[in-house]
Design a protein around this motif. Structure first.
Motif, PDB file in Angstrom:
ATOM      1  N   TYR A 126       0.847  -1.199   0.000  1.00 26.92           N
ATOM      2  CA  TYR A 126       0.000   0.000   0.000  1.00 26.92           C
ATOM      3  C   TYR A 126       0.879   1.245   0.000  1.00 26.92           C
ATOM      4  O   TYR A 126       2.077   1.200   0.256  1.00 26.92           O
ATOM      5  CB  TYR A 126      -0.966   0.012   1.185  1.00 26.92           C
ATOM      6  CG  TYR A 126      -0.339   0.251   2.529  1.00 26.92           C
ATOM      7  CD1 TYR A 126      -0.350   1.521   3.099  1.00 26.92           C
ATOM      8  CD2 TYR A 126       0.257  -0.782   3.241  1.00 26.92           C
ATOM      9  CE1 TYR A 126       0.229   1.746   4.336  1.00 26.92           C
ATOM     10  CE2 TYR A 126       0.835  -0.557   4.479  1.00 26.92           C
ATOM     11  CZ  TYR A 126       0.824   0.711   5.013  1.00 26.92           C
ATOM     12  OH  TYR A 126       1.394   0.943   6.237  1.00 26.92           O
ATOM     13  N   ALA A 127       0.253   2.376  -0.306  1.00 23.71           N
ATOM     14  CA  ALA A 127       0.927   3.672  -0.283  1.00 23.71           C
ATOM     15  C   ALA A 127      -0.053   4.698   0.248  1.00 23.71           C
ATOM     16  O   ALA A 127      -1.269   4.467   0.262  1.00 23.71           O
ATOM     17  CB  ALA A 127       1.384   4.063  -1.684  1.00 23.71           C
ATOM     18  N   PHE A 128       0.481   5.824   0.680  1.00 23.87           N
ATOM     19  CA  PHE A 128      -0.356   6.948   1.078  1.00 23.87           C
ATOM     20  C   PHE A 128      -0.362   7.942  -0.078  1.00 23.87           C
ATOM     21  O   PHE A 128       0.710   8.335  -0.559  1.00 23.87           O
ATOM     22  CB  PHE A 128       0.189   7.616   2.347  1.00 23.87           C
ATOM     23  CG  PHE A 128       0.120   6.732   3.551  1.00 23.87           C
ATOM     24  CD1 PHE A 128      -1.077   6.563   4.230  1.00 23.87           C
ATOM     25  CD2 PHE A 128       1.241   6.062   3.999  1.00 23.87           C
ATOM     26  CE1 PHE A 128      -1.151   5.744   5.354  1.00 23.87           C
ATOM     27  CE2 PHE A 128       1.182   5.238   5.119  1.00 23.87           C
ATOM     28  CZ  PHE A 128      -0.019   5.084   5.789  1.00 23.87           C
ATOM     29  N   ILE A 129      -1.551   8.315  -0.529  1.00 26.59           N
ATOM     30  CA  ILE A 129      -1.662   9.241  -1.660  1.00 26.59           C
ATOM     31  C   ILE A 129      -2.495  10.448  -1.239  1.00 26.59           C
ATOM     32  O   ILE A 129      -3.569  10.301  -0.667  1.00 26.59           O
ATOM     33  CB  ILE A 129      -2.306   8.556  -2.890  1.00 26.59           C
ATOM     34  CG1 ILE A 129      -1.442   7.375  -3.342  1.00 26.59           C
ATOM     35  CG2 ILE A 129      -2.504   9.564  -4.024  1.00 26.59           C
ATOM     36  CD1 ILE A 129      -2.019   6.577  -4.502  1.00 26.59           C
ATOM     37  N   ARG A 130      -1.942  11.625  -1.533  1.00 28.54           N
ATOM     38  CA  ARG A 130      -2.691  12.862  -1.323  1.00 28.54           C
ATOM     39  C   ARG A 130      -2.908  13.498  -2.687  1.00 28.54           C
ATOM     40  O   ARG A 130      -1.965  13.809  -3.400  1.00 28.54           O
ATOM     41  CB  ARG A 130      -1.941  13.843  -0.426  1.00 28.54           C
ATOM     42  CG  ARG A 130      -2.789  15.095  -0.095  1.00 28.54           C
ATOM     43  CD  ARG A 130      -2.049  16.130   0.702  1.00 28.54           C
ATOM     44  NE  ARG A 130      -0.868  16.644   0.038  1.00 28.54           N
ATOM     45  CZ  ARG A 130      -0.887  17.572  -0.935  1.00 28.54           C
ATOM     46  NH1 ARG A 130      -2.009  18.064  -1.368  1.00 28.54           N
ATOM     47  NH2 ARG A 130       0.243  17.992  -1.465  1.00 28.54           N
ATOM     48  N   ARG A 131      -4.192  13.625  -3.060  1.00 27.13           N
ATOM     49  CA  ARG A 131      -4.549  14.267  -4.326  1.00 27.13           C
ATOM     50  C   ARG A 131      -4.313  15.763  -4.204  1.00 27.13           C
ATOM     51  O   ARG A 131      -4.389  16.326  -3.120  1.00 27.13           O
ATOM     52  CB  ARG A 131      -6.014  13.988  -4.691  1.00 27.13           C
ATOM     53  CG  ARG A 131      -6.378  12.512  -4.741  1.00 27.13           C
ATOM     54  CD  ARG A 131      -5.738  11.825  -5.909  1.00 27.13           C
ATOM     55  NE  ARG A 131      -6.082  10.399  -5.892  1.00 27.13           N
ATOM     56  CZ  ARG A 131      -5.337   9.467  -6.449  1.00 27.13           C
ATOM     57  NH1 ARG A 131      -4.250   9.778  -7.079  1.00 27.13           N
ATOM     58  NH2 ARG A 131      -5.696   8.202  -6.402  1.00 27.13           N
ATOM     59  N   GLU A 132      -4.067  16.431  -5.315  1.00 25.32           N
ATOM     60  CA  GLU A 132      -3.695  17.845  -5.253  1.00 25.32           C
ATOM     61  C   GLU A 132      -4.788  18.733  -4.683  1.00 25.32           C
ATOM     62  O   GLU A 132      -4.503  19.785  -4.133  1.00 25.32           O
ATOM     63  CB  GLU A 132      -3.227  18.350  -6.616  1.00 25.32           C
ATOM     64  CG  GLU A 132      -4.295  18.800  -7.552  1.00 25.32           C
ATOM     65  CD  GLU A 132      -3.722  19.373  -8.830  1.00 25.32           C
ATOM     66  OE1 GLU A 132      -2.661  20.009  -8.835  1.00 25.32           O
ATOM     67  OE2 GLU A 132      -4.371  19.168  -9.851  1.00 25.32           O
ATOM     68  N   ASP A 133      -6.044  18.319  -4.753  1.00 23.95           N
ATOM     69  CA  ASP A 133      -7.133  19.147  -4.236  1.00 23.95           C
ATOM     70  C   ASP A 133      -7.602  18.696  -2.850  1.00 23.95           C
ATOM     71  O   ASP A 133      -8.629  19.150  -2.369  1.00 23.95           O
ATOM     72  CB  ASP A 133      -8.307  19.169  -5.216  1.00 23.95           C
ATOM     73  CG  ASP A 133      -8.830  17.773  -5.522  1.00 23.95           C
ATOM     74  OD1 ASP A 133      -8.166  16.783  -5.160  1.00 23.95           O
ATOM     75  OD2 ASP A 133      -9.910  17.665  -6.122  1.00 23.95           O
ATOM     76  N   GLU A 134      -6.844  17.807  -2.194  1.00 23.18           N
ATOM     77  CA  GLU A 134      -7.207  17.309  -0.872  1.00 23.18           C
ATOM     78  C   GLU A 134      -6.147  17.711   0.144  1.00 23.18           C
ATOM     79  O   GLU A 134      -4.996  17.971  -0.216  1.00 23.18           O
ATOM     80  CB  GLU A 134      -7.351  15.780  -0.899  1.00 23.18           C
ATOM     81  CG  GLU A 134      -8.468  15.301  -1.812  1.00 23.18           C
ATOM     82  CD  GLU A 134      -8.517  13.780  -1.931  1.00 23.18           C
ATOM     83  OE1 GLU A 134      -7.619  13.087  -1.414  1.00 23.18           O
ATOM     84  OE2 GLU A 134      -9.453  13.299  -2.572  1.00 23.18           O
ATOM     85  N   THR A 135      -6.529  17.735   1.403  1.00 21.78           N
ATOM     86  CA  THR A 135      -5.582  18.096   2.457  1.00 21.78           C
ATOM     87  C   THR A 135      -5.048  16.888   3.211  1.00 21.78           C
ATOM     88  O   THR A 135      -4.031  16.980   3.885  1.00 21.78           O
ATOM     89  CB  THR A 135      -6.236  19.056   3.472  1.00 21.78           C
ATOM     90  OG1 THR A 135      -7.393  18.425   4.020  1.00 21.78           O
ATOM     91  CG2 THR A 135      -6.622  20.367   2.824  1.00 21.78           C
ATOM     92  N   GLU A 136      -5.737  15.758   3.112  1.00 21.40           N
ATOM     93  CA  GLU A 136      -5.339  14.548   3.842  1.00 21.40           C
ATOM     94  C   GLU A 136      -4.888  13.470   2.869  1.00 21.40           C
ATOM     95  O   GLU A 136      -5.461  13.303   1.795  1.00 21.40           O
ATOM     96  CB  GLU A 136      -6.534  14.001   4.634  1.00 21.40           C
ATOM     97  CG  GLU A 136      -7.141  14.975   5.622  1.00 21.40           C
ATOM     98  CD  GLU A 136      -6.477  14.917   6.970  1.00 21.40           C
ATOM     99  OE1 GLU A 136      -6.030  13.826   7.355  1.00 21.40           O
ATOM    100  OE2 GLU A 136      -6.399  15.963   7.620  1.00 21.40           O
ATOM    101  N   GLU A 137      -3.873  12.721   3.271  1.00 25.28           N
ATOM    102  CA  GLU A 137      -3.477  11.572   2.452  1.00 25.28           C
ATOM    103  C   GLU A 137      -4.291  10.359   2.872  1.00 25.28           C
ATOM    104  O   GLU A 137      -4.748  10.271   4.011  1.00 25.28           O
ATOM    105  CB  GLU A 137      -1.978  11.311   2.556  1.00 25.28           C
ATOM    106  CG  GLU A 137      -1.468  10.998   3.922  1.00 25.28           C
ATOM    107  CD  GLU A 137       0.048  10.792   3.955  1.00 25.28           C
ATOM    108  OE1 GLU A 137       0.490  10.214   4.948  1.00 25.28           O
ATOM    109  OE2 GLU A 137       0.759  11.179   3.029  1.00 25.28           O
ATOM    110  N   LYS A 138      -4.498   9.453   1.915  1.00 20.12           N
ATOM    111  CA  LYS A 138      -5.275   8.239   2.179  1.00 20.12           C
ATOM    112  C   LYS A 138      -4.432   7.018   1.854  1.00 20.12           C
ATOM    113  O   LYS A 138      -3.668   7.018   0.882  1.00 20.12           O
ATOM    114  CB  LYS A 138      -6.536   8.216   1.305  1.00 20.12           C
ATOM    115  CG  LYS A 138      -7.498   9.331   1.644  1.00 20.12           C
ATOM    116  CD  LYS A 138      -8.710   9.296   0.739  1.00 20.12           C
ATOM    117  CE  LYS A 138      -9.614  10.468   1.076  1.00 20.12           C
ATOM    118  NZ  LYS A 138     -10.493  10.826   0.017  1.00 20.12           N
ATOM    119  N   ALA A 139      -4.608   5.981   2.662  1.00 24.00           N
ATOM    120  CA  ALA A 139      -3.930   4.716   2.392  1.00 24.00           C
ATOM    121  C   ALA A 139      -4.638   4.031   1.231  1.00 24.00           C
ATOM    122  O   ALA A 139      -5.857   3.877   1.241  1.00 24.00           O
ATOM    123  CB  ALA A 139      -3.949   3.822   3.623  1.00 24.00           C
ATOM    124  N   VAL A 140      -3.867   3.642   0.231  1.00 26.54           N
ATOM    125  CA  VAL A 140      -4.421   3.026  -0.976  1.00 26.54           C
ATOM    126  C   VAL A 140      -3.683   1.715  -1.221  1.00 26.54           C
ATOM    127  O   VAL A 140      -2.446   1.673  -1.225  1.00 26.54           O
ATOM    128  CB  VAL A 140      -4.260   3.967  -2.193  1.00 26.54           C
ATOM    129  CG1 VAL A 140      -4.719   3.289  -3.464  1.00 26.54           C
ATOM    130  CG2 VAL A 140      -5.010   5.263  -1.973  1.00 26.54           C
TER     131      VAL A 140
END
Length: 161
Positions: A126-140
């Motif tokens: 898994y990785a943590f991804i933060r989209r450019e329009d979001e403030t929090e990263e999510k585990a994916v």
């Protein structure tokens, strides 16, 4: 942990920082490269500021064709292509963390390969991804089809031994 978007289903949307090449056939003054500004628009001759942020390349092309055709040109023929995408970033357990050029339909594994591969300590599930329009990263959860989007920040965690 969530499933990330798949490379096969990802539709690219134009955003600030992108560069577009617009060719208006027979009209050299209406052709060239245009940068998308922070407001998500480009300054185009004759029609002024044209909103492009959030549109696909085809949607933008159709909109610009309609704008030019309604007042300025008879049957305008336009082509639009991406010249430069927003970059993507990778941190954590990769050999060379940093900023990399985005390419269409890029997967997380392709980004990791650009960054020199996983380190021996990397958790590859898994990785943590933060989209450019979001403030929090999510585990994916990582699969070979997990898509990276322009402006994303990807963090590869270390595994617990």
């Amino acid at each position: 942990m969530t499933e990330g978007p798949s490379v096969a289903n990802y539709v690219y949307r134009i955003g600030s920082g992108d560069r577009l090449k617009i060719q208006t056939f027979g009209e050299s003054t209406l052709s060239g490269e245009f940068a998308v500004n922070a407001e998500g628009t480009i300054a185009f001759p004759l029609v002024g500021d044209v909103p492009v942020g959030g549109k696909t390349v085809t949607e933008f092309k159709d909109d610009l064709t309609q704008r030019l055709g309604s007042q300025y040109l008879r049957n305008p023929r336009i082509s639009v292509e991406m010249v430069n995408f927003r970059p993507v970033y990778i941190l954590g357990e990769v050999a060379k963390p940093g900023e990399f050029n985005y390419s269409e339909r890029m997967s997380v594994f392709a980004l990791v390969a650009k960054a020199g591969g996983f380190t021996y300590r990397a958790n590859q599930s898994y990785a943590f991804i933060r989209r450019e329009d979001e403030t929090e990263e999510k585990a994916v959860r990582l699969t070979s089809a997990t898509a990276v989007q322009p402006g994303d920040t990807v963090r590869i965690p270390d595994r617990v031994f």
